[in-house]
Design an enzyme around this catalytic site. Sequence first.
Site, PDB file in Angstrom:
ATOM      1  N   GLY A 290       8.856  -5.115  -8.646  1.00 28.27           N
ATOM      2  CA  GLY A 290       9.684  -4.003  -9.106  1.00 28.27           C
ATOM      3  C   GLY A 290      11.163  -4.270  -8.886  1.00 28.27           C
ATOM      4  N   GLU A 291      11.980  -3.826  -9.838  1.00 24.39           N
ATOM      5  CA  GLU A 291      13.434  -3.981  -9.700  1.00 24.39           C
ATOM      6  C   GLU A 291      14.012  -3.056  -8.632  1.00 24.39           C
ATOM      7  OE1 GLU A 291      14.768  -3.561 -13.744  1.00 24.39           O
ATOM      8  OE2 GLU A 291      14.731  -5.734 -14.040  1.00 24.39           O
TER       9      GLU A 291
ATOM     10  N   HIS B 183       2.141   4.448  -5.170  1.00 22.03           N
ATOM     11  CA  HIS B 183       2.665   5.568  -5.956  1.00 22.03           C
ATOM     12  C   HIS B 183       2.833   5.109  -7.402  1.00 22.03           C
ATOM     13  CE1 HIS B 183       6.347   3.297  -5.549  1.00 22.03           C
ATOM     14  NE2 HIS B 183       6.344   3.435  -4.219  1.00 22.03           N
TER      15      HIS B 183
ATOM     16  N   SER C  72       7.334   4.169  -0.904  1.00 21.24           N
ATOM     17  CA  SER C  72       6.323   4.592   0.075  1.00 21.24           C
ATOM     18  C   SER C  72       6.999   5.318   1.232  1.00 21.24           C
ATOM     19  CB  SER C  72       5.575   3.371   0.601  1.00 21.24           C
ATOM     20  OG  SER C  72       5.031   2.640  -0.473  1.00 21.24           O
ATOM     21  N   ARG C  73       8.242   4.938   1.530  1.00 19.01           N
ATOM     22  CA  ARG C  73       8.963   5.539   2.661  1.00 19.01           C
ATOM     23  C   ARG C  73       9.390   6.981   2.381  1.00 19.01           C
ATOM     24  NH1 ARG C  73      10.680   0.109   3.450  1.00 19.01           N
ATOM     25  NH2 ARG C  73      10.284  -0.566   5.590  1.00 19.01           N
TER      26      ARG C  73
ATOM     27  N   ASP D 258      13.348  -3.374  -5.645  1.00 21.01           N
ATOM     28  CA  ASP D 258      13.741  -4.389  -4.656  1.00 21.01           C
ATOM     29  C   ASP D 258      14.419  -5.527  -5.418  1.00 21.01           C
ATOM     30  OD1 ASP D 258      12.293  -3.386  -2.060  1.00 21.01           O
ATOM     31  OD2 ASP D 258      10.867  -3.151  -3.690  1.00 21.01           O
TER      32      ASP D 258
ATOM     33  N   GLY E 261       5.298   4.009  -8.968  1.00 21.33           N
ATOM     34  CA  GLY E 261       6.065   2.766  -9.122  1.00 21.33           C
ATOM     35  C   GLY E 261       5.132   1.568  -9.087  1.00 21.33           C
ATOM     36  N   HIS E 262       4.261   1.534  -8.075  1.00 19.30           N
ATOM     37  CA  HIS E 262       3.266   0.452  -7.997  1.00 19.30           C
ATOM     38  C   HIS E 262       2.349   0.489  -9.223  1.00 19.30           C
ATOM     39  CE1 HIS E 262       3.980   1.356  -3.568  1.00 19.30           C
ATOM     40  NE2 HIS E 262       4.228   0.069  -3.603  1.00 19.30           N
TER      41      HIS E 262
ATOM     42  N   GLY F 200       0.801  -1.217   0.000  1.00 16.29           N
ATOM     43  CA  GLY F 200       0.000   0.000   0.000  1.00 16.29           C
ATOM     44  C   GLY F 200       0.832   1.265   0.000  1.00 16.29           C
TER      45      GLY F 200
HETATM   46  P1  AMP Z   1       6.065  -2.394  -1.592  1.00 19.00           P
HETATM   47  O1  AMP Z   1       4.695  -1.846  -1.463  1.00 19.00           O
HETATM   48  O2  AMP Z   1       7.152  -1.431  -1.237  1.00 19.00           O
HETATM   49  O3  AMP Z   1       6.233  -3.747  -0.951  1.00 19.00           O
HETATM   50  O4  AMP Z   1       6.279  -2.634  -3.147  1.00 19.00           O
HETATM   51  C1  AMP Z   1       5.391  -3.435  -3.881  1.00 19.00           C
HETATM   52  C2  AMP Z   1       5.986  -3.703  -5.237  1.00 19.00           C
HETATM   53  O5  AMP Z   1       6.181  -2.469  -5.934  1.00 19.00           O
HETATM   54  C3  AMP Z   1       7.364  -4.373  -5.139  1.00 19.00           C
HETATM   55  O6  AMP Z   1       7.481  -5.356  -6.155  1.00 19.00           O
HETATM   56  C4  AMP Z   1       8.302  -3.223  -5.376  1.00 19.00           C
HETATM   57  O7  AMP Z   1       9.552  -3.621  -5.901  1.00 19.00           O
HETATM   58  C5  AMP Z   1       7.520  -2.391  -6.366  1.00 19.00           C
HETATM   59  N1  AMP Z   1       8.013  -1.004  -6.346  1.00 19.00           N
HETATM   60  C6  AMP Z   1       8.135  -0.184  -5.268  1.00 19.00           C
HETATM   61  N2  AMP Z   1       8.676   0.996  -5.632  1.00 19.00           N
HETATM   62  C7  AMP Z   1       8.925   0.911  -6.973  1.00 19.00           C
HETATM   63  C8  AMP Z   1       9.507   1.791  -7.935  1.00 19.00           C
HETATM   64  N3  AMP Z   1       9.961   3.006  -7.607  1.00 19.00           N
HETATM   65  N4  AMP Z   1       9.606   1.372  -9.199  1.00 19.00           N
HETATM   66  C9  AMP Z   1       9.168   0.132  -9.565  1.00 19.00           C
HETATM   67  N5  AMP Z   1       8.613  -0.747  -8.713  1.00 19.00           N
HETATM   68  C10 AMP Z   1       8.498  -0.367  -7.434  1.00 19.00           C
END
Ligand code: AMP
Length: 282
Positions: free
Chosen positions: A147-148, A34, A186-187, A150, A36-37, A31
């Site tokens: 996402g790359e 942004h 998100s951070r 991570d 990226g998600h 959640g």
């Molecule tokens: P998270 O909510 O941070 O666990 O991220 C969920 C998914 O979104 C993970 O596969 C992340 O790698 C991907 N993600 C987070 N930030 C980005 C970003 N800036 N660009 C691409 N993918 C992202």
Amino acid sequence: MEVINKIADLKVKVQSLKSAGKTIGLVPTMGALHRGHASLVERSVKENDVTIVSVFVNPTQFNDKNDLANYPRTFEADRDLLSSLGATIMFAPTAEEVYPEPDTRTFSYPPTDTVMEGAFRPGHFNGVCQIVSKLFEFTQPTHAYFGEKDFQQIAVIRAMAAEHFPGLNISPCPIVRENDGLALSSRNTLLAADERQIAPNIYKALKASVNYAKNHTVEETKQWTIDEINAVKGLEVQYYEIVDAATLASIKDWKDAEHVQGCITVFCGKTPIRLIDNINYK
Ligand code: AMP
């Protein structure tokens, strides 16, 4: 878009989609969504009949209680965004729903899960494998999108999927960045204004290091990158590793691997906020 909170309801829905021959794309998230998600969701919507996005701040992957407590939560905005992107289902369960009993399963894929984030956040990838394997089981996806940003997480999930979910396609998606180069996270919303201003120096140094690497050794490039970032007041590198992109093992020579990635974690500001990023060398 349908919002589902219960695993039993999700399974019934998935069963009927599967019986109708639909392909399912899964995008696991925590959640505070942004762009990226959104890029992952857009790709899944394009490539599958239905897209399921999970929004769940998974407690078992946090090794720091404060980090879990402070993690941003923006349910309404997330729901509106996912709906506008064309997601079919938003799966947003409670922790009690996902873990009625403690999950005692262990996953081990060295060196992918023991180096870097694995070393500095003990238990993190075990928690990631616990939640992602549950999500794979609940949603039976054709494709799952990660996402790359991570980078290491993708390698660990590939290993877990190869063992438990053969045939499932893991689709990596490129990092989405702000105009100044900071990787969306998100951070980032937790950064104070002055911290937000210095944070782009991480990617600036990573990018410059690709040029530096052209006529320097791996070790020189690693040290130069660390020094560049540590020279910025308010930034402190926790680790920088230059690794084989497939195995995540550190390399000594640029010729040691076909694809080479630099993976970094930096503490930003007084709190501090822990930021991760990575770059491809070849
Ligand atoms: P998270 O909510 O941070 O666990 O991220 C969920 C998914 O979104 C993970 O596969 C992340 O790698 C991907 N993600 C987070 N930030 C980005 C970003 N800036 N660009 C691409 N993918 C992202």
